[in-house]
Design a protein around this motif. Structure first.
Motif, mmCIF file in Angstrom:
data_model
loop_
_atom_site.group_PDB
_atom_site.id
_atom_site.type_symbol
_atom_site.label_atom_id
_atom_site.label_comp_id
_atom_site.label_asym_id
_atom_site.label_seq_id
_atom_site.Cartn_x
_atom_site.Cartn_y
_atom_site.Cartn_z
ATOM 1 N N LEU A 23 0.826 -1.218 0.000
ATOM 2 C CA LEU A 23 0.000 0.000 0.000
ATOM 3 C C LEU A 23 0.856 1.263 0.000
ATOM 4 O O LEU A 23 0.560 2.223 -0.717
ATOM 5 C CB LEU A 23 -0.932 0.005 1.216
ATOM 6 C CG LEU A 23 -2.136 -0.909 1.148
ATOM 7 C CD1 LEU A 23 -2.846 -0.956 2.504
ATOM 8 C CD2 LEU A 23 -3.095 -0.449 0.065
ATOM 9 N N LEU A 24 1.908 1.256 0.792
ATOM 10 C CA LEU A 24 2.767 2.441 0.850
ATOM 11 C C LEU A 24 3.521 2.649 -0.466
ATOM 12 O O LEU A 24 3.677 3.792 -0.929
ATOM 13 C CB LEU A 24 3.724 2.352 2.039
ATOM 14 C CG LEU A 24 3.033 2.459 3.400
ATOM 15 C CD1 LEU A 24 4.025 2.218 4.529
ATOM 16 C CD2 LEU A 24 2.342 3.800 3.563
ATOM 17 N N GLN A 27 1.033 4.050 -2.854
ATOM 18 C CA GLN A 27 0.766 5.454 -2.554
ATOM 19 C C GLN A 27 1.887 6.352 -3.070
ATOM 20 O O GLN A 27 1.644 7.376 -3.700
ATOM 21 C CB GLN A 27 0.584 5.644 -1.046
ATOM 22 C CG GLN A 27 0.203 7.061 -0.670
ATOM 23 C CD GLN A 27 0.070 7.238 0.827
ATOM 24 O OE1 GLN A 27 0.748 6.560 1.599
ATOM 25 N NE2 GLN A 27 -0.794 8.150 1.239
ATOM 26 N N THR A 30 1.821 6.345 -6.991
ATOM 27 C CA THR A 30 0.775 7.189 -7.584
ATOM 28 C C THR A 30 1.057 8.665 -7.365
ATOM 29 O O THR A 30 0.720 9.496 -8.208
ATOM 30 C CB THR A 30 -0.627 6.853 -7.012
ATOM 31 O OG1 THR A 30 -0.593 6.959 -5.596
ATOM 32 C CG2 THR A 30 -1.067 5.480 -7.445
ATOM 33 N N ARG A 31 1.686 8.987 -6.271
ATOM 34 C CA ARG A 31 1.967 10.397 -5.997
ATOM 35 C C ARG A 31 3.054 10.938 -6.935
ATOM 36 O O ARG A 31 2.927 12.017 -7.497
ATOM 37 C CB ARG A 31 2.393 10.593 -4.545
ATOM 38 C CG ARG A 31 2.721 12.067 -4.242
ATOM 39 C CD ARG A 31 2.998 12.320 -2.792
ATOM 40 N NE ARG A 31 1.753 12.131 -2.052
ATOM 41 C CZ ARG A 31 1.690 11.652 -0.818
ATOM 42 N NH1 ARG A 31 2.782 11.319 -0.188
ATOM 43 N NH2 ARG A 31 0.542 11.507 -0.215
ATOM 44 N N SER A 37 -3.028 10.615 -5.937
ATOM 45 C CA SER A 37 -2.831 10.224 -4.555
ATOM 46 C C SER A 37 -3.840 9.165 -4.140
ATOM 47 O O SER A 37 -5.010 9.225 -4.516
ATOM 48 C CB SER A 37 -2.967 11.444 -3.639
ATOM 49 O OG SER A 37 -2.714 11.066 -2.313
ATOM 50 N N LEU A 38 -3.370 8.209 -3.390
ATOM 51 C CA LEU A 38 -4.244 7.207 -2.770
ATOM 52 C C LEU A 38 -4.327 7.556 -1.284
ATOM 53 O O LEU A 38 -3.556 7.063 -0.470
ATOM 54 C CB LEU A 38 -3.679 5.804 -2.938
ATOM 55 C CG LEU A 38 -3.556 5.245 -4.345
ATOM 56 C CD1 LEU A 38 -2.856 3.895 -4.311
ATOM 57 C CD2 LEU A 38 -4.923 5.104 -4.974
ATOM 58 N N LEU A 39 -5.234 8.442 -0.929
ATOM 59 C CA LEU A 39 -5.337 8.889 0.454
ATOM 60 C C LEU A 39 -5.621 7.736 1.408
ATOM 61 O O LEU A 39 -5.086 7.679 2.513
ATOM 62 C CB LEU A 39 -6.434 9.950 0.589
ATOM 63 C CG LEU A 39 -6.177 11.266 -0.121
ATOM 64 C CD1 LEU A 39 -7.391 12.165 -0.010
ATOM 65 C CD2 LEU A 39 -4.953 11.940 0.458
ATOM 66 N N TRP A 40 -6.441 6.810 0.979
ATOM 67 C CA TRP A 40 -6.837 5.705 1.840
ATOM 68 C C TRP A 40 -5.690 4.744 2.118
ATOM 69 O O TRP A 40 -5.667 4.077 3.160
ATOM 70 C CB TRP A 40 -8.017 4.949 1.221
ATOM 71 C CG TRP A 40 -7.720 4.418 -0.150
ATOM 72 C CD1 TRP A 40 -7.906 5.049 -1.339
ATOM 73 C CD2 TRP A 40 -7.139 3.147 -0.464
ATOM 74 N NE1 TRP A 40 -7.492 4.255 -2.375
ATOM 75 C CE2 TRP A 40 -7.010 3.072 -1.865
ATOM 76 C CE3 TRP A 40 -6.721 2.065 0.299
ATOM 77 C CZ2 TRP A 40 -6.479 1.965 -2.505
ATOM 78 C CZ3 TRP A 40 -6.196 0.966 -0.352
ATOM 79 C CH2 TRP A 40 -6.078 0.920 -1.733
ATOM 80 N N ALA A 41 -4.720 4.659 1.224
ATOM 81 C CA ALA A 41 -3.634 3.684 1.377
ATOM 82 C C ALA A 41 -2.806 3.956 2.629
ATOM 83 O O ALA A 41 -2.449 3.031 3.361
ATOM 84 C CB ALA A 41 -2.754 3.685 0.138
ATOM 85 N N GLY A 42 -2.499 5.209 2.873
ATOM 86 C CA GLY A 42 -1.721 5.553 4.059
ATOM 87 C C GLY A 42 -2.462 5.241 5.341
ATOM 88 O O GLY A 42 -1.877 4.741 6.310
ATOM 89 N N SER A 117 -10.668 8.473 5.139
ATOM 90 C CA SER A 117 -10.611 8.385 3.677
ATOM 91 C C SER A 117 -11.458 7.276 3.064
ATOM 92 O O SER A 117 -11.654 7.267 1.858
ATOM 93 C CB SER A 117 -9.157 8.213 3.239
ATOM 94 O OG SER A 117 -8.610 7.073 3.849
#
Length: 151
Positions: A23-24, A27, A30-31, A37-42, A117
């Motif tokens: 996930l990190l 994230q 994608t950034r 951004s994958l806000l939910w991943a963090g 998120s």
């Protein structure tokens, strides 16, 4: 039995760790690559980290790897050490029961809230403490009964 439980918990922690790292990486990828951004991943990665921490505490507890102060017990006879060990098991059990009991209202109060998120209840995050102390309680009782039978 302990080895099986530890193996299961280690497998779960390993899966959570792999998922957290994936996930990190997603994230960050994608950034910087996709400029999104994958806000939910963090946030989910943090949840996995919390679960790894609490389940890891259970693993350490079962394997007797938590920090102990054994200065006094190294100088005492074995019979006295066994008595001290039984008393400390009861004290630990009482502490775990208190933490378990007090964690339930926390889980209930957060069950109505969702993550920032994603639409996932925060009870899944806060139940990590309840689950880990529950497992430690069960192991403490199991271990205590085994010690009594050996006497």
């Amino acid at each position: 039995m302990e080895k099986k439980l530890v193996r299961i918990l280690e497998t779960i922690c390993g899966a959570f760790l792999v998922a957290m790292v994936a996930l990190l990486f997603a994230q960050v990828g994608t950034r910087y690559i996709l400029q999104g951004s994958l806000l939910w991943a963090g946030e989910i990665a943090v949840w996995f980290f919390v679960w790894i921490t609490y389940l890891g505490a259970v693993i350490l507890y079962i394997n007797k790897k938590h920090i102990i102060v054994d200065i006094l017990t190294t100088f005492l006879p074995e019979k006295v050490n066994k008595t001290i060990e039984m008393i400390s098991s009861v004290i630990i059990l009482i502490f775990l029961l208190i933490v378990f009991k007090e964690s339930i209202p926390v889980v209930i109060s957060y069950s109505k809230q969702t993550a920032t998120s994603i639409a996932l209840s925060k009870k899944y995050l806060f139940s990590s403490l309840t689950v880990s102390t529950g497992l430690m309680i069960l192991y403490t009782i199991y271990s205590f009964i085994r010690k009594l039978r050996r006497r």
